[in-house]
Design a protein around this motif. Structure first.
Motif, PDB file in Angstrom:
ATOM      1  N   SER A  98       0.834  -1.205   0.000  1.00 17.85           N
ATOM      2  CA  SER A  98       0.000   0.000   0.000  1.00 17.85           C
ATOM      3  C   SER A  98       0.869   1.255   0.000  1.00 17.85           C
ATOM      4  O   SER A  98       2.073   1.202   0.287  1.00 17.85           O
ATOM      5  N   ASP A 109       0.174  -2.109  11.442  1.00 16.38           N
ATOM      6  CA  ASP A 109      -0.374  -2.125  10.084  1.00 16.38           C
ATOM      7  C   ASP A 109      -1.272  -0.902   9.917  1.00 16.38           C
ATOM      8  O   ASP A 109      -2.178  -0.669  10.723  1.00 16.38           O
ATOM      9  N   ARG A 120      -3.745  -0.101   8.080  1.00 17.40           N
ATOM     10  CA  ARG A 120      -4.942  -0.454   7.301  1.00 17.40           C
ATOM     11  C   ARG A 120      -4.586  -0.703   5.835  1.00 17.40           C
ATOM     12  O   ARG A 120      -5.233  -0.199   4.910  1.00 17.40           O
ATOM     13  N   SER A 121      -3.548  -1.526   5.653  1.00 11.97           N
ATOM     14  CA  SER A 121      -3.086  -1.852   4.306  1.00 11.97           C
ATOM     15  C   SER A 121      -4.092  -2.748   3.593  1.00 11.97           C
ATOM     16  O   SER A 121      -4.927  -3.411   4.221  1.00 11.97           O
ATOM     17  N   THR A 122      -3.982  -2.805   2.276  1.00 10.41           N
ATOM     18  CA  THR A 122      -4.902  -3.609   1.480  1.00 10.41           C
ATOM     19  C   THR A 122      -4.616  -5.099   1.599  1.00 10.41           C
ATOM     20  O   THR A 122      -5.523  -5.916   1.763  1.00 10.41           O
ATOM     21  N   ARG A 137      -4.189  -7.670  11.802  1.00  7.14           N
ATOM     22  CA  ARG A 137      -5.438  -7.121  11.299  1.00  7.14           C
ATOM     23  C   ARG A 137      -5.236  -5.659  10.926  1.00  7.14           C
ATOM     24  O   ARG A 137      -4.301  -5.014  11.428  1.00  7.14           O
ATOM     25  N   PRO A 138      -6.070  -5.088  10.075  1.00  2.79           N
ATOM     26  CA  PRO A 138      -5.919  -3.669   9.725  1.00  2.79           C
ATOM     27  C   PRO A 138      -5.907  -2.801  10.986  1.00  2.79           C
ATOM     28  O   PRO A 138      -6.806  -2.872  11.812  1.00  2.79           O
ATOM     29  N   GLY A 139      -4.855  -2.015  11.126  1.00  2.00           N
ATOM     30  CA  GLY A 139      -4.731  -1.128  12.280  1.00  2.00           C
ATOM     31  C   GLY A 139      -4.142  -1.778  13.508  1.00  2.00           C
ATOM     32  O   GLY A 139      -3.921  -1.098  14.526  1.00  2.00           O
ATOM     33  N   GLN A 140      -3.854  -3.083  13.473  1.00  5.46           N
ATOM     34  CA  GLN A 140      -3.356  -3.784  14.655  1.00  5.46           C
ATOM     35  C   GLN A 140      -1.874  -3.517  14.871  1.00  5.46           C
ATOM     36  O   GLN A 140      -1.105  -3.351  13.922  1.00  5.46           O
TER      37      GLN A 140
END
Length: 402
Positions: free
Chosen positions: A321, A338, A340-342, A358-361
Motif C-alpha cells: 500500500s 499495520d 490499514r493496508s490492502t 489485522r488492519p490497524g493492529q
C-alpha cells in the motif's frame, strides 16, 4: 501443558482485572481491554504454541485499544531436578509476587516503560494482580479462592503453585475449618477477625510431589546442613516480600549445597539502546524516529511528537500500500503497526512464530523479527550495530527521507 495448580480470587462487584490461565502461561490484564484482545488471549490460553512474545504482542501499546497494565508469566516444563523457570513481563500497575527457594519477591514495572522483563529460576509459586495487593505467602492469599482450568475469568488475583495447596483443619477455639483438598467442590470459610496472619500461614501447607523434592537436591538426613539465607539481590522493580527464615514453612525450607545460588533471579541482558530496520535491498535505517514504509509513504496531517521518517519501497505488483506499515521504537522494544493496508502485514517473531496483523493492529517485537509487506519486501528488526554477518564494518545506517 505446563505443570501446576491455578486458583483465582473472585470479587462480588466489578473487577479491575481479567485473569488468564493458559497451558503455558498465566496472566492478568486490566478489565477494560477491548473484546478483540480478550478473544486473542483466550485463544492463546488453549494453545501449546503460546510464548511470552505472542502473549505480550496481543496487548497493543499504542492506539485507542492500548493496554496500560498487564502481567504475564510464561511457565517452563520442569527440568530434571523438578525446577520451573518463569519468564515474566509486567507493565503499569500490575505486579507478580514470585516465590522460589531463595525467598519471595514482588516484581513490578516501578514506572518503567513500556514494560519490564525478567527470568526467575526454581519457582514454586506466583501471585498475579495489582501492585497494591497485600504481600504474604501464596497459600495465605489463596484463602477463599477457586480453582480454574483454562480460560479467562474476572477476579482480584490469580495464584499458581507447583504443588497443590491443602488447608489443614483447625481445631483450636475461635478458628475455622477449611474445606478438604482444594478441588472444585471445596468450600472455603473466611477466618475470624481475631485470627492472626502467622497462625493462618502456619496451618496452610504446600504438599510436595511424591518421589522428589521441589526445593533442592536430595541429601542424606544425617548430613543435612543448617538452613542458609541467600544474599540479597538487586532487581529493578522487585522488592523482598518475606526474607527466607531458618524455620521451615510453606516457602522456607532447608537449602542444600549451592541451591541458593541456583535460585537467584536472572535479569535478562538489557535491550539495546537503539533498534534499526534492514530492508530487503540491504539498506538500514535507525529507529530514532518512527518509520512509515510503503510505495509512496506520506505522513499524517496530525502527528504527535517527532515527524516520522518516510521510506519508499518498490512494489511492481502493487501488493504494498501507499503507506503500508509504521515501525517505531517504544522503550526497549519495537512496535509494528499495520496502517490499514490492502494486503496485510505478516510479522514473524525471532522464535519463528508467525502472525498476520489485522488492519490497524499493533504488535510488539524484538531484534530478529521480520515484517513482510508484499512484493518480496521483508523488513528485519535489528539492533544498531548488528550486521547480517556480524561484520562491524558493514554499511552504516542511513537516516532516510524525513
Amino acid at each position: 501443558m505446563s505443570p501446576g495448580y491455578v486458583r483465582y480470587a473472585p470479587v462480588a462487584g466489578p473487577s479491575r482485572w481479567l485473569l488468564i490461565a493458559g497451558r503455558r502461561f498465566v496472566a492478568a490484564v486490566e478489565s477494560s481491554v477491548a473484546d478483540s484482545i480478550v478473544d486473542t488471549v483466550w485463544w492463546l490460553a488453549d494453545s501449546d504454541l503460546a510464548t511470552i512474545e505472542s502473549v505480550v504482542g496481543a496487548f497493543p501499546l499504542v492506539g485507542q485499544d492500548a493496554v496500560r497494565s498487564f502481567a504475564v508469566a510464561e511457565l517452563s516444563e520442569p527440568n530434571a531436578a523438578g525446577e520451573v523457570l518463569v519468564t515474566a513481563v509486567v507493565r503499569g500497575t500490575a505486579a507478580i509476587d514470585v516465590f522460589s527457594v531463595g525467598g519471595s519477591r514482588r516484581f513490578s514495572a516501578a514506572g518503567v516503560q513500556p514494560w519490564v522483563l525478567a527470568e526467575f529460576r526454581s519457582v514454586t509459586g506466583l501471585v498475579i494482580g495489582g501492585d497494591d495487593l497485600p504481600t504474604g505467602p501464596v497459600a495465605r492469599l489463596s484463602v477463599g479462592s477457586l480453582p480454574v482450568g483454562l480460560g479467562v475469568v474476572d477476579g482480584e488475583l490469580l495464584t499458581w503453585t507447583l504443588s497443590p495447596i491443602e488447608r489443614v483443619e483447625r481445631t483450636a477455639p475461635g478458628r475455622y475449618a477449611g474445606g478438604a483438598g482444594g478441588g472444585a467442590n471445596a468450600t472455603d470459610s473466611a477466618p475470624s477477625a481475631d485470627t492472626d496472619d502467622d497462625a493462618l500461614s502456619d496451618e496452610t501447607i504446600i504438599r510436595a510431589r511424591r518421589g522428589a523434592s521441589i526445593f533442592a537436591r536430595e541429601a542424606e538426613p544425617e548430613a543435612a546442613p543448617a538452613a542458609s539465607v541467600p544474599a540479597g539481590h538487586e532487581l529493578p522493580g522487585a522488592v523482598d516480600i518475606e526474607p527466607p527464615s531458618d524455620t521451615p514453612g510453606p516457602f522456607a525450607t532447608p537449602i542444600t549445597g549451592d541451591a541458593d545460588v541456583q535460585t537467584q533471579p536472572v535479569i535478562l541482558p538489557p535491550a539495546p539502546a537503539q533498534y534499526a530496520i534492514r530492508l530487503a535491498s540491504g539498506e538500514v535505517f535507525d529507529l530514532d524516529l518512527p518509520v512509515l514504509i510503503g510505495r509512496r509513504p506520506s505522513a499524517p496531517r496530525i502527528e504527535q511528537g517527532a515527524p516520522p521518517r518516510l521510506v519508499a519501497v518498490a512494489s511492481p505488483e502493487h501488493e504494498v500500500s501507499s503507506t503500508h506499515v509504521r515501525i517505531e521504537q517504544e522503550g526497549d522494544a519495537v512496535v509494528v503497526t499495520d496502517l490499514r493496508s490492502t494486503n496485510g502485514t505478516v510479522v514473524t517473531a525471532a522464535a519463528g512464530t508467525e502472525s498476520r496483523l489485522r488492519p490497524g493492529q499493533s504488535v510488539v517485537v524484538l531484534a530478529g523479527a521480520t515484517v513482510e509487506i508484499g512484493d518480496g519486501n521483508i523488513i528485519e528488526i535489528t539492533a544498531v550495530g548488528q550486521r547480517a554477518d556480524g561484520d562491524a564494518s558493514a554499511e552504516p545506517t542511513r537516516r532516510g527521507r524525513e
